[in-house]
Write an enzyme that holds these catalytic residues in place. Structure first.
Site, PDB file in Angstrom:
ATOM      1  N   ARG A 287     -15.098 -81.888  39.245  1.00 12.08           N
ATOM      2  CA  ARG A 287     -14.919 -81.111  38.012  1.00 12.08           C
ATOM      3  C   ARG A 287     -15.611 -81.739  36.813  1.00 12.08           C
ATOM      4  O   ARG A 287     -15.866 -81.048  35.828  1.00 12.08           O
ATOM      5  CB  ARG A 287     -13.428 -80.861  37.770  1.00 12.08           C
ATOM      6  CG  ARG A 287     -12.944 -79.678  38.594  1.00 12.08           C
ATOM      7  CD  ARG A 287     -11.460 -79.527  38.550  1.00 12.08           C
ATOM      8  NE  ARG A 287     -10.821 -80.341  39.556  1.00 12.08           N
ATOM      9  CZ  ARG A 287      -9.579 -80.782  39.491  1.00 12.08           C
ATOM     10  NH1 ARG A 287      -8.829 -80.477  38.454  1.00 12.08           N
ATOM     11  NH2 ARG A 287      -9.076 -81.509  40.457  1.00 12.08           N
TER      12      ARG A 287
ATOM     13  N   GLU B 267      -2.394 -94.177  43.990  1.00  9.80           N
ATOM     14  CA  GLU B 267      -0.958 -94.354  44.235  1.00  9.80           C
ATOM     15  C   GLU B 267      -0.733 -94.872  45.672  1.00  9.80           C
ATOM     16  O   GLU B 267       0.026 -95.804  45.907  1.00  9.80           O
ATOM     17  CB  GLU B 267      -0.267 -93.008  44.012  1.00  9.80           C
ATOM     18  CG  GLU B 267       1.218 -93.110  43.806  1.00  9.80           C
ATOM     19  CD  GLU B 267       1.811 -91.737  43.527  1.00  9.80           C
ATOM     20  OE1 GLU B 267       1.065 -90.796  43.207  1.00  9.80           O
ATOM     21  OE2 GLU B 267       3.043 -91.623  43.674  1.00  9.80           O
TER      22      GLU B 267
HETATM   23  P1  AMP Z   1      -6.521 -89.852  37.212  1.00 10.55           P
HETATM   24  O1  AMP Z   1      -7.480 -90.759  37.906  1.00 10.55           O
HETATM   25  O2  AMP Z   1      -5.110 -90.055  37.592  1.00 10.55           O
HETATM   26  O3  AMP Z   1      -6.727 -89.882  35.697  1.00 10.55           O
HETATM   27  O4  AMP Z   1      -6.834 -88.392  37.701  1.00 10.55           O
HETATM   28  C1  AMP Z   1      -7.889 -87.725  37.167  1.00 10.55           C
HETATM   29  C2  AMP Z   1      -8.562 -86.799  38.143  1.00 10.55           C
HETATM   30  O5  AMP Z   1      -7.646 -86.109  39.005  1.00 10.55           O
HETATM   31  C3  AMP Z   1      -9.312 -85.756  37.364  1.00 10.55           C
HETATM   32  O6  AMP Z   1     -10.622 -85.699  37.887  1.00 10.55           O
HETATM   33  C4  AMP Z   1      -8.548 -84.474  37.565  1.00 10.55           C
HETATM   34  O7  AMP Z   1      -9.444 -83.466  37.890  1.00 10.55           O
HETATM   35  C5  AMP Z   1      -7.559 -84.738  38.696  1.00 10.55           C
HETATM   36  N1  AMP Z   1      -6.134 -84.483  38.293  1.00 10.55           N
HETATM   37  C6  AMP Z   1      -5.159 -85.415  38.169  1.00 10.55           C
HETATM   38  N2  AMP Z   1      -3.990 -84.878  37.814  1.00 10.55           N
HETATM   39  C7  AMP Z   1      -4.210 -83.549  37.677  1.00 10.55           C
HETATM   40  C8  AMP Z   1      -3.389 -82.438  37.288  1.00 10.55           C
HETATM   41  N3  AMP Z   1      -2.109 -82.572  36.957  1.00 10.55           N
HETATM   42  N4  AMP Z   1      -3.963 -81.218  37.238  1.00 10.55           N
HETATM   43  C9  AMP Z   1      -5.288 -81.077  37.550  1.00 10.55           C
HETATM   44  N5  AMP Z   1      -6.089 -82.073  37.914  1.00 10.55           N
HETATM   45  C10 AMP Z   1      -5.578 -83.304  37.992  1.00 10.55           C
END
Ligand code: AMP
Length: 171
Positions: A59, A96
């Site tokens: 994305r 996680e």
């Molecule tokens: P993080 O590494 O935890 O910051 O997760 C970020 C990535 O996971 C991004 O590329 C988002 O597209 C996806 N992501 C994580 N949580 C969500 C959520 N609640 N809704 C949509 N996409 C998410």
């Protein structure tokens, strides 16, 4: 004016129970919403001579190329393992459960180039930290981070105090 919050679909329990998935596809298919999202992502970084916008699969690609065009910059993709064909640099980071790896072409960013990192959503910040690590391994200068959605209750912003962090929609 278009309300971008109305164009984000909240999907409970996807992809796992307890996760509120922020679905950007209604925004992407809305011409005025898409244009406004890209404009608001770009605004703080106009006139800052950004050389390269960097976005991670998948994305980050959607907003990344549009943002690069809005800022007259180039675009560099960060990809999942075994997708990039030429010489590359990798980073492995903790999830996680388990780990994940991301890759960038070694010649994608030259030392000192001004980079803006982009993604659709900042949750725990793990993905973005890994992207920052890759850009810095190549000597890129990170001028800022732009995300469409910030899940503020996860406090990931603290991990990026040394960078300018810009989010358009906050939950
Ligand atoms: P993080 O590494 O935890 O910051 O997760 C970020 C990535 O996971 C991004 O590329 C988002 O597209 C996806 N992501 C994580 N949580 C969500 C959520 N609640 N809704 C949509 N996409 C998410």
């Amino acid at each position: 004016m278009t309300d971008l919050y109305e164009l984000i679909r909240n999907v409970p329990d996807f992809p796992r129970p307890g996760i509120q998935f922020k679905d950007i596809t209604p925004l992407l298919r809305h011409p005025a919403g898409l244009a406004l999202a890209v404009e608001l992502l770009a605004n703080p970084f106009r006139g800052r001579n950004i050389d390269i916008v960097v976005g991670a699969e998948s994305r980050g690609f959607i907003f990344g190329t549009a943002l690069a065009q809005a800022l007259s910059a180039g675009f560099v993709p960060i990809r999942k393992p075994k997708k990039l064909p030429a010489d590359k640099v990798s980073i492995t980071y903790d999830l996680e459960y388990g780990t994940d790896t991301l890759e960038i072409h070694r010649d994608a960013i030259r030392a000192g180039e001004k980079c803006l990192l982009v993604d659709d959503l900042l949750a725990t910040g793990g993905t973005m930290e890994a992207c920052c690590g890759l850009v810095e391994k190549l000597g890129g200068q990170i001028l800022g981070i732009a995300v469409l959605i910030e899940l503020q209750f996860l406090n990931a912003r603290n991990k990026f105090n040394r960078y300018e962090m810009h989010s358009v929609l906050k939950y």
